[in-house]
Write an enzyme that holds these catalytic residues in place. Structure first.
Site, PDB file in Angstrom:
ATOM      1  N   HIS A 102       0.849  -1.197   0.000  1.00  0.00           N
ATOM      2  CA  HIS A 102       0.000   0.000   0.000  1.00  0.00           C
ATOM      3  C   HIS A 102       0.886   1.248   0.000  1.00  0.00           C
ATOM      4  O   HIS A 102       2.122   1.148  -0.063  1.00  0.00           O
ATOM      5  CB  HIS A 102      -0.980  -0.027   1.176  1.00  0.00           C
ATOM      6  CG  HIS A 102      -0.324  -0.168   2.520  1.00  0.00           C
ATOM      7  ND1 HIS A 102       0.510   0.798   3.047  1.00  0.00           N
ATOM      8  CD2 HIS A 102      -0.360  -1.164   3.445  1.00  0.00           C
ATOM      9  CE1 HIS A 102       0.929   0.413   4.227  1.00  0.00           C
ATOM     10  NE2 HIS A 102       0.432  -0.788   4.497  1.00  0.00           N
ATOM     11  N   HIS A 115       4.102   1.626   2.197  1.00  0.00           N
ATOM     12  CA  HIS A 115       5.342   1.024   1.674  1.00  0.00           C
ATOM     13  C   HIS A 115       5.939   1.909   0.592  1.00  0.00           C
ATOM     14  O   HIS A 115       7.158   2.045   0.484  1.00  0.00           O
ATOM     15  CB  HIS A 115       5.066  -0.378   1.125  1.00  0.00           C
ATOM     16  CG  HIS A 115       4.435  -1.297   2.140  1.00  0.00           C
ATOM     17  ND1 HIS A 115       3.149  -1.740   2.044  1.00  0.00           N
ATOM     18  CD2 HIS A 115       4.926  -1.795   3.297  1.00  0.00           C
ATOM     19  CE1 HIS A 115       2.877  -2.503   3.085  1.00  0.00           C
ATOM     20  NE2 HIS A 115       3.934  -2.547   3.871  1.00  0.00           N
ATOM     21  N   CYS A 133       0.913 -10.642  19.786  1.00  0.00           N
ATOM     22  CA  CYS A 133       0.122  -9.935  18.771  1.00  0.00           C
ATOM     23  C   CYS A 133       0.705 -10.301  17.411  1.00  0.00           C
ATOM     24  O   CYS A 133       1.865  -9.979  17.131  1.00  0.00           O
ATOM     25  CB  CYS A 133       0.179  -8.416  18.987  1.00  0.00           C
ATOM     26  SG  CYS A 133      -0.515  -7.538  17.559  1.00  0.00           S
ATOM     27  N   CYS A 175       1.815  -7.225  15.297  1.00  0.00           N
ATOM     28  CA  CYS A 175       3.165  -6.699  15.618  1.00  0.00           C
ATOM     29  C   CYS A 175       4.227  -7.777  15.438  1.00  0.00           C
ATOM     30  O   CYS A 175       5.411  -7.472  15.414  1.00  0.00           O
ATOM     31  CB  CYS A 175       3.252  -6.231  17.066  1.00  0.00           C
ATOM     32  SG  CYS A 175       2.177  -4.873  17.493  1.00  0.00           S
ATOM     33  N   CYS A 207      -4.103  -5.366  21.382  1.00  0.00           N
ATOM     34  CA  CYS A 207      -2.935  -4.572  21.009  1.00  0.00           C
ATOM     35  C   CYS A 207      -3.419  -3.156  20.681  1.00  0.00           C
ATOM     36  O   CYS A 207      -4.399  -2.992  19.935  1.00  0.00           O
ATOM     37  CB  CYS A 207      -2.278  -5.210  19.790  1.00  0.00           C
ATOM     38  SG  CYS A 207      -1.179  -4.082  18.918  1.00  0.00           S
ATOM     39  N   HIS A 250      -2.935  -2.579  16.700  1.00  0.00           N
ATOM     40  CA  HIS A 250      -3.762  -3.359  15.766  1.00  0.00           C
ATOM     41  C   HIS A 250      -5.208  -3.527  16.232  1.00  0.00           C
ATOM     42  O   HIS A 250      -6.055  -4.004  15.472  1.00  0.00           O
ATOM     43  CB  HIS A 250      -3.104  -4.715  15.500  1.00  0.00           C
ATOM     44  CG  HIS A 250      -1.807  -4.571  14.765  1.00  0.00           C
ATOM     45  ND1 HIS A 250      -0.592  -4.486  15.407  1.00  0.00           N
ATOM     46  CD2 HIS A 250      -1.548  -4.415  13.446  1.00  0.00           C
ATOM     47  CE1 HIS A 250       0.365  -4.321  14.508  1.00  0.00           C
ATOM     48  NE2 HIS A 250      -0.183  -4.265  13.314  1.00  0.00           N
ATOM     49  N   LYS A 275      -4.104   4.732  10.670  1.00  0.00           N
ATOM     50  CA  LYS A 275      -2.948   4.223   9.912  1.00  0.00           C
ATOM     51  C   LYS A 275      -3.442   3.319   8.778  1.00  0.00           C
ATOM     52  O   LYS A 275      -4.287   2.447   9.012  1.00  0.00           O
ATOM     53  CB  LYS A 275      -2.045   3.424  10.854  1.00  0.00           C
ATOM     54  CG  LYS A 275      -0.853   2.837  10.155  1.00  0.00           C
ATOM     55  CD  LYS A 275      -0.051   1.919  11.063  1.00  0.00           C
ATOM     56  CE  LYS A 275       1.109   1.327  10.281  1.00  0.00           C
ATOM     57  NZ  LYS A 275       1.420  -0.042  10.586  1.00  0.00           N
ATOM     58  N   LYS A 308      -2.236  -3.184   5.775  1.00  0.00           N
ATOM     59  CA  LYS A 308      -2.603  -4.228   4.802  1.00  0.00           C
ATOM     60  C   LYS A 308      -3.907  -4.895   5.177  1.00  0.00           C
ATOM     61  O   LYS A 308      -4.681  -5.276   4.321  1.00  0.00           O
ATOM     62  CB  LYS A 308      -1.511  -5.303   4.774  1.00  0.00           C
ATOM     63  CG  LYS A 308      -0.259  -4.870   4.072  1.00  0.00           C
ATOM     64  CD  LYS A 308       0.634  -6.079   3.846  1.00  0.00           C
ATOM     65  CE  LYS A 308       2.085  -5.720   4.064  1.00  0.00           C
ATOM     66  NZ  LYS A 308       2.506  -5.752   5.467  1.00  0.00           N
TER      67      LYS A 308
HETATM   68  O1  ME8 Z   1       7.051  -4.082   9.939  1.00  0.00           O
HETATM   69  N1  ME8 Z   1       2.481   4.602   6.577  1.00  0.00           N
HETATM   70  O2  ME8 Z   1       6.605  -5.005   7.866  1.00  0.00           O
HETATM   71  P1  ME8 Z   1       5.327  -4.116   7.462  1.00  0.00           P
HETATM   72  C1  ME8 Z   1       3.833   4.633   6.492  1.00  0.00           C
HETATM   73  N2  ME8 Z   1       8.309  -6.930   8.286  1.00  0.00           N
HETATM   74  N3  ME8 Z   1       4.610   3.539   6.605  1.00  0.00           N
HETATM   75  C2  ME8 Z   1       3.991   2.373   6.810  1.00  0.00           C
HETATM   76  C3  ME8 Z   1       2.587   2.259   6.890  1.00  0.00           C
HETATM   77  C4  ME8 Z   1       1.827   3.448   6.768  1.00  0.00           C
HETATM   78  N4  ME8 Z   1       0.508   3.443   6.823  1.00  0.00           N
HETATM   79  N5  ME8 Z   1       2.292   0.952   7.086  1.00  0.00           N
HETATM   80  C5  ME8 Z   1       3.477   0.287   7.109  1.00  0.00           C
HETATM   81  C6  ME8 Z   1       7.262  -4.894   9.050  1.00  0.00           C
HETATM   82  N6  ME8 Z   1       4.490   1.134   6.947  1.00  0.00           N
HETATM   83  C7  ME8 Z   1       8.433  -5.849   9.173  1.00  0.00           C
HETATM   84  C8  ME8 Z   1       9.714  -5.088   8.956  1.00  0.00           C
HETATM   85  S1  ME8 Z   1      12.382  -4.923   8.872  1.00  0.00           S
HETATM   86  C9  ME8 Z   1      13.628  -5.907   9.331  1.00  0.00           C
HETATM   87  C10 ME8 Z   1      10.959  -5.901   9.137  1.00  0.00           C
HETATM   88  C11 ME8 Z   1       5.924   0.836   6.972  1.00  0.00           C
HETATM   89  O3  ME8 Z   1       4.883  -4.679   6.167  1.00  0.00           O
HETATM   90  C12 ME8 Z   1       6.316   0.228   8.305  1.00  0.00           C
HETATM   91  O4  ME8 Z   1       6.444   1.229   9.278  1.00  0.00           O
HETATM   92  O5  ME8 Z   1       4.350  -4.066   8.576  1.00  0.00           O
HETATM   93  C13 ME8 Z   1       7.611  -0.450   7.932  1.00  0.00           C
HETATM   94  O6  ME8 Z   1       8.684   0.461   7.980  1.00  0.00           O
HETATM   95  C14 ME8 Z   1       7.353  -0.918   6.502  1.00  0.00           C
HETATM   96  O7  ME8 Z   1       6.233  -0.157   6.020  1.00  0.00           O
HETATM   97  C15 ME8 Z   1       7.006  -2.394   6.409  1.00  0.00           C
HETATM   98  O8  ME8 Z   1       5.917  -2.661   7.279  1.00  0.00           O
END
Ligand code: ME8
Length: 543
Positions: free
Chosen positions: A22, A25, A131, A134, A148, A151, A306, A309
């Site tokens: 989304h 990312h 959770c 998280c 949580c 979430h 926020k 996904k």
């Molecule tokens: O946390 N706005 O994966 P993820 C801005 N696998 N950034 C966002 C966001 C939003 N609404 N939603 C997600 C993970 N992100 C782990 C990371 S690293 C070794 C492992 C950002 O798919 C989130 O903050 O939940 C993170 O930096 C990235 O997208 C991946 O999130």
């Protein structure tokens, strides 16, 4: 360590692939890309990395819901995440899919073994509240009505014998690293958050899970076949596996060795603790160099929530690019989504920002200047011999200010400010054009009665157009890390060469080449009009 002589390793987080990517990312990839391109313009050797975080429970559960093997889900979704960089014009140097990249599992196991050899891993029976959102156990204080707080889902009680990491050992070293600035955390409020968390005392944390709970998907714990390694321990290791760890590769030495280099992680603020506390502690235990900075961006929200996904409010970045074009999308996320604070996504704002700022200030100026120059094909665009006027000097100062502020904005992790400064330069150039009225000079030169009178007016016109082209050239160089495509078009329309864009030092006002403006279509065709034709109802509903 922001010394351009030293290499820079910058990583993005590796997303879970339980659903399609989304705009959150996309934001992270765009910020990383702009920062790296800017550093490369400063002559820096930069390595930018990304990947996918495959071994999460949420991936396994998403596959279960779809009735497909987890391996298939992570492979299929992983490819969509990988494609996102291309769609956004982002250039990553490496990409690690943690379940499929042959470099990854050996790196995770080697890291584990180093921590074990240092006496930091032990097994114990445990009951905790997990959770899946998280992918972490939460403490009682982190729960709101048993859910949580992030979430808003009930946590699961888990009773298991797990391997634990002795995080409690690392409170003092971490406080020291944070306090001394060896481990920077940006912005300041995030630093404060980490510092107070560490000061509050650190508890050992579980770094494995039973094979049954992990749906048998994960990297086995060395010497304990009943367990797989916890997804965060596994995922964080991607920063090393892409560099070839544990092999002593040249890349590892260059970007993560003892030699001075900046090692920076760009992440969302929700995963700060994993990067600024757990990861440095694991590296300390393993006797490996630490990151030098953690940069935490804010969230893209929708009506204050926020975007996530599984929240049902995802906005598809592929669709945005398809509908509005890459420049509009990159500009919106880098200029109108605050770099470190949360920002609400609004499509009307994206359209309006593109049309009023990019088209209205930069596109329009480029069109006016090139069209006018083409009316006088034999006119040499050169700075006049006379001392610069106060208007000339004002424009020059605006260019110098933009240069300084772009550097400050990129170093200070305030990309929205860097872009605001570039637009301010374009606004100054528009003011200069309005004051000098080159179109009037052009008309008067064509109507002049004597060749001398025409010659003076044309010399004046050549001078004004040169100054405007020069302001556009500086704008293009400063803009290149943010909107590389648009920057290339501006340079081509000025008749300059693309190498102009490769060095920030070229963005000093007055260093321009001989300009030979070229004809071309509008640089930023207005979106509002196109949208009205394509989707009138939707636009009305949102406006
Ligand atoms: O946390 N706005 O994966 P993820 C801005 N696998 N950034 C966002 C966001 C939003 N609404 N939603 C997600 C993970 N992100 C782990 C990371 S690293 C070794 C492992 C950002 O798919 C989130 O903050 O939940 C993170 O930096 C990235 O997208 C991946 O999130």
């Amino acid at each position: 360590m922001n010394n351009p002589q030293f290499p820079l390793f910058l990583s993005t987080a590796i997303p879970y692939v339980n659903a399609a990517p989304h705009v959150g990312h996309a934001l992270e990839l765009l910020q990383a890309d702009a920062l790296c391109r800017h550093q490369r313009q400063r002559g820096r050797d930069v390595r930018l990395t990304g990947g996918t975080d495959d071994h999460s429970l949420k991936n396994a559960r998403a596959a279960e819901r779809l009735g497909i093997p987890t391996e298939r889900l992570v492979a299929e979704h992983g490819e969509i995440f990988r494609r996102l960089q291309g769609a956004l014009g982002v250039e990553l140097d490496d990409y690690v899919h943690t379940s499929r990249d042959p470099r990854h599992a050996p790196a995770v196991r080697a890291l584990w073994e180093r921590c074990a050899a240092n006496g930091d891993l032990y097994s114990k029976a445990y009951t905790g509240r997990y959770c899946t959102g998280c992918e972490a156990f939460l403490s009682e204080a982190e729960l709101v009505d048993g859910c949580c707080a992030v979430h808003r889902e009930p946590v699961e009680e888990v009773q298991e014998t797990n391997w634990f990491f002795r995080l409690s050992r690392y409170q003092e070293p971490l406080l020291e690293l944070l306090g001394s600035g060896s481990l920077r955390v940006d912005p300041r409020e995030r630093y404060n958050e980490v510092e107070s968390f560490v000061r509050g005392g650190l508890c050992d944390f579980s770094v494995s899970r039973s094979r049954a709970r992990a749906r048998n998907f994960g990297i086995g714990v060395p010497g304990d076949d009943s367990q797989v390694i916890y997804v965060w321990f596994d995922a964080l290791a991607n920063y090393l596996s892409g560099l070839g760890f544990p092999e002593n590769t040249g890349e590892l030495a260059r970007y993560w060795g003892e030699a001075p280099a900046a090692r920076e992680h760009l992440i969302g603020k929700d995963i700060l603790r994993f990067h600024a506390v757990y990861w440095p502690a694991i590296l300390l235990s393993a006797g490996l160099p630490l990151p030098s900075a953690i940069k935490a961006h804010g969230f893209v929200t929708l009506e204050g929530n926020k975007i996530g996904k599984s929240q049902g409010n995802a906005i598809d970045p592929f669709e945005l690019v398809e509908r509005f074009g890459l420049d509009a999308v990159r500009f919106y996320f880098l200029r109108h989504v605050h770099t470190t604070r949360d920002s609400d996504f609004r499509v009307e704002r994206l359209i309006e920002a593109h049309d009023s700022e990019l088209a209205g200030k930069i596109g329009n100026l480029l069109q006016r200047v090139t069209t006018l120059a083409l009316r006088h094909p034999s006119l040499a665009l050169t700075p006049g011999k006379a001392a610069p006027s106060s208007d000339d000097r004002e424009l020059e100062h605006a260019a110098e200010r933009a240069y300084t502020e772009v550097v400050q904005g990129c170093d200070g992790f305030a990309l929205q400010e860097a872009l605001a400064s570039i637009l301010e330069l374009a606004a100054a150039a528009n003011r200069y054009a309005d004051a000098q009225e080159p179109w009037t000079l052009s008309r008067r030169a064509k109507a002049a009665k004597t060749p001398e009178a025409a010659g003076d007016l044309l010399a004046q016109l050549g001078h004004v157009l040169w100054r405007l082209c020069e302001a556009l050239r500086v704008t293009a160089i400063l803009l290149a890390p943010f909107l590389p495509g648009a920057a290339r078009t501006i340079i081509a329309r000025l008749g300059a060469t693309e190498t102009e864009l490769t060095a920030l030092a070229r963005a000093r006002y007055g260093r321009g080449p001989r300009f030979t403006p070229q004809a071309g279509a509008a640089l930023f065709p207005r979106l509002a009009q196109a949208e009205q034709k394509a989707k009138p109802a939707e636009l009305r509903a949102g406006s």
